[in-house]
Design a protein around this motif. Structure first.
Motif, PDB file in Angstrom:
ATOM      1  N   VAL A   1     -21.791  23.378 -49.214  1.00  0.00           N
ATOM      2  CA  VAL A   1     -21.331  24.744 -48.958  1.00  0.00           C
ATOM      3  C   VAL A   1     -19.896  24.983 -49.408  1.00  0.00           C
ATOM      4  O   VAL A   1     -19.497  26.140 -49.603  1.00  0.00           O
ATOM      5  CB  VAL A   1     -21.490  25.130 -47.470  1.00  0.00           C
ATOM      6  N   ALA A   2     -19.114  23.941 -49.569  1.00  0.00           N
ATOM      7  CA  ALA A   2     -17.727  24.120 -49.998  1.00  0.00           C
ATOM      8  C   ALA A   2     -17.577  24.157 -51.518  1.00  0.00           C
ATOM      9  O   ALA A   2     -16.486  24.396 -52.036  1.00  0.00           O
ATOM     10  CB  ALA A   2     -16.847  23.001 -49.428  1.00  0.00           C
ATOM     11  N   ASP A   3     -18.669  23.934 -52.228  1.00  0.00           N
ATOM     12  CA  ASP A   3     -18.672  23.915 -53.699  1.00  0.00           C
ATOM     13  C   ASP A   3     -19.190  25.260 -54.193  1.00  0.00           C
ATOM     14  O   ASP A   3     -20.376  25.575 -54.064  1.00  0.00           O
ATOM     15  CB  ASP A   3     -19.580  22.777 -54.179  1.00  0.00           C
ATOM     16  N   GLU A   4     -18.306  26.058 -54.750  1.00  0.00           N
ATOM     17  CA  GLU A   4     -18.684  27.424 -55.119  1.00  0.00           C
ATOM     18  C   GLU A   4     -19.773  27.467 -56.182  1.00  0.00           C
ATOM     19  O   GLU A   4     -20.615  28.379 -56.197  1.00  0.00           O
ATOM     20  CB  GLU A   4     -17.455  28.235 -55.575  1.00  0.00           C
ATOM     21  N   THR A   5     -19.801  26.476 -57.079  1.00  0.00           N
ATOM     22  CA  THR A   5     -20.847  26.434 -58.104  1.00  0.00           C
ATOM     23  C   THR A   5     -22.199  26.151 -57.481  1.00  0.00           C
ATOM     24  O   THR A   5     -23.213  26.783 -57.822  1.00  0.00           O
ATOM     25  CB  THR A   5     -20.514  25.365 -59.157  1.00  0.00           C
ATOM     26  N   ALA A   6     -22.246  25.220 -56.534  1.00  0.00           N
ATOM     27  CA  ALA A   6     -23.492  24.879 -55.856  1.00  0.00           C
ATOM     28  C   ALA A   6     -23.992  26.041 -55.000  1.00  0.00           C
ATOM     29  O   ALA A   6     -25.199  26.319 -54.955  1.00  0.00           O
ATOM     30  CB  ALA A   6     -23.308  23.628 -54.998  1.00  0.00           C
ATOM     31  N   VAL A   7     -23.081  26.734 -54.330  1.00  0.00           N
ATOM     32  CA  VAL A   7     -23.483  27.861 -53.484  1.00  0.00           C
ATOM     33  C   VAL A   7     -23.986  29.015 -54.350  1.00  0.00           C
ATOM     34  O   VAL A   7     -24.982  29.671 -54.008  1.00  0.00           O
ATOM     35  CB  VAL A   7     -22.321  28.300 -52.570  1.00  0.00           C
ATOM     36  N   ALA A   8     -23.330  29.254 -55.483  1.00  0.00           N
ATOM     37  CA  ALA A   8     -23.819  30.282 -56.400  1.00  0.00           C
ATOM     38  C   ALA A   8     -25.229  29.941 -56.877  1.00  0.00           C
ATOM     39  O   ALA A   8     -26.096  30.830 -56.974  1.00  0.00           O
ATOM     40  CB  ALA A   8     -22.875  30.425 -57.598  1.00  0.00           C
ATOM     41  N   ALA A   9     -25.484  28.661 -57.125  1.00  0.00           N
ATOM     42  CA  ALA A   9     -26.815  28.230 -57.558  1.00  0.00           C
ATOM     43  C   ALA A   9     -27.846  28.414 -56.442  1.00  0.00           C
ATOM     44  O   ALA A   9     -29.009  28.733 -56.714  1.00  0.00           O
ATOM     45  CB  ALA A   9     -26.772  26.775 -58.008  1.00  0.00           C
ATOM     46  N   LEU A  10     -27.432  28.224 -55.190  1.00  0.00           N
ATOM     47  CA  LEU A  10     -28.319  28.463 -54.048  1.00  0.00           C
ATOM     48  C   LEU A  10     -28.742  29.936 -54.006  1.00  0.00           C
ATOM     49  O   LEU A  10     -29.931  30.258 -53.841  1.00  0.00           O
ATOM     50  CB  LEU A  10     -27.608  28.061 -52.755  1.00  0.00           C
ATOM     51  N   PHE A  11     -27.790  30.829 -54.161  1.00  0.00           N
ATOM     52  CA  PHE A  11     -28.103  32.260 -54.178  1.00  0.00           C
ATOM     53  C   PHE A  11     -28.938  32.614 -55.415  1.00  0.00           C
ATOM     54  O   PHE A  11     -29.866  33.431 -55.322  1.00  0.00           O
ATOM     55  CB  PHE A  11     -26.821  33.088 -54.138  1.00  0.00           C
ATOM     56  N   ASP A  12     -28.610  32.001 -56.548  1.00  0.00           N
ATOM     57  CA  ASP A  12     -29.409  32.229 -57.763  1.00  0.00           C
ATOM     58  C   ASP A  12     -30.871  31.859 -57.519  1.00  0.00           C
ATOM     59  O   ASP A  12     -31.783  32.582 -57.930  1.00  0.00           O
ATOM     60  CB  ASP A  12     -28.877  31.385 -58.925  1.00  0.00           C
ATOM     61  N   ALA A  13     -31.088  30.721 -56.856  1.00  0.00           N
ATOM     62  CA  ALA A  13     -32.452  30.247 -56.604  1.00  0.00           C
ATOM     63  C   ALA A  13     -33.204  31.214 -55.696  1.00  0.00           C
ATOM     64  O   ALA A  13     -34.394  31.493 -55.914  1.00  0.00           O
ATOM     65  CB  ALA A  13     -32.422  28.852 -55.990  1.00  0.00           C
TER      66      ALA A  13
END
Length: 244
Positions: A64-76
């Motif tokens: 959750v602290a990684d903005e790229t990973a969180v953006a990918a979560l929302f993308d998914a």
């Protein structure tokens, strides 16, 4: 023409309150993207439970602290279900120690997940949620109880409360609510870890209802804020059985 399926992103969705929130939202017909930090098997078990009951769910790993990973979560979530309407940010960590003895590296790790993580998840939510959406963060009733040993943890949740109240006002005109749920003692692995039976029994006796909360208790509050509770906005809801 039927209305589109509502979609929720639930962080910390593989266990505890996050897991129960994901399952509860699914019973309301909401499609769920189960965000998890490390336990893929538990996250996939949540998905299997939802889909087995006729619902729709996916599991997505994201720090959750990684903005790229969180953006990918929302993308998914958007790619699978068409958009995002509800964000339940239940991911968090807790380290306990008196201020004088607190390990500062542990403090930094807790801030990374609890403060930066909340900011990153809320930032994506603020950018992406559709009209009629809801952001639900997690604080703690410890802020009011002021129990010794909890200073580091409560400080991170104080930051969550400040972010919640301000973001609610920043989203004026968007028809998106922003609230925080502040559980009291709740029977989750995070709460029970390291506590002996006497300590648990003493804390269970504190609320007027004379029991610990359950993840199901908290999930009902989440479901209310995610659905019918449209007039509740910019609030911290202390779900603690009357303990404080």
């Amino acid at each position: 023409m039927s209305s589109p399926t509502r979609v929720a992103v639930v962080t910390g969705g593989s266990r505890g309150i996050g897991r129960q929130a994901a399952l509860r939202l699914a019973t309301d017909g909401i499609a769920v993207a189960v965000g998890y930090g490390g336990n893929q098997a538990q996250a996939e078990a949540v998905v299997a439970t939802v889909t087995g009951a006729g619902g729709r769910a996916i599991a997505v790993r994201a720090d959750v602290a990684d903005e790229t990973a969180v953006a990918a979560l929302f993308d998914a979530a958007e790619a699978s279900f068409g958009g995002v309407d509800v964000v339940v940010h239940a991911a968090g960590v807790m380290t306990l120690a008196p201020v004088a003895e607190f390990d500062l590296d542990a403090l930094d790790r807790m801030h990374r997940t609890n403060v930066r993580g909340t900011f990153v998840v809320n930032q994506q939510a603020a950018r992406r949620l559709r009209r009629g959406g809801a952001i639900i963060n997690f604080s703690t009733s410890i802020i009011g109880l002021a129990l010794p040993g909890y200073a580091g943890y409560a400080a991170t949740k104080g930051a969550v409360e400040a972010l919640t109240l301000i973001l609610a006002r920043e989203l004026r005109g968007r028809d998106v609510t922003v609230n925080a749920v502040a559980p009291g003692p709740t029977a989750t692995d995070l709460f029970l870890d390291g506590k002996d039976e006497e300590t648990v029994a003493r804390m269970a006796a504190q609320p007027p209802l004379e029991r610990l909360g359950t993840p199901e208790d908290i999930a009902e509050v989440v479901a209310f804020l995610a659905g019918p509770g449209r007039w509740v906005n910019g609030q911290v809801v202390r779900a603690n059985g009357g303990i404080a």
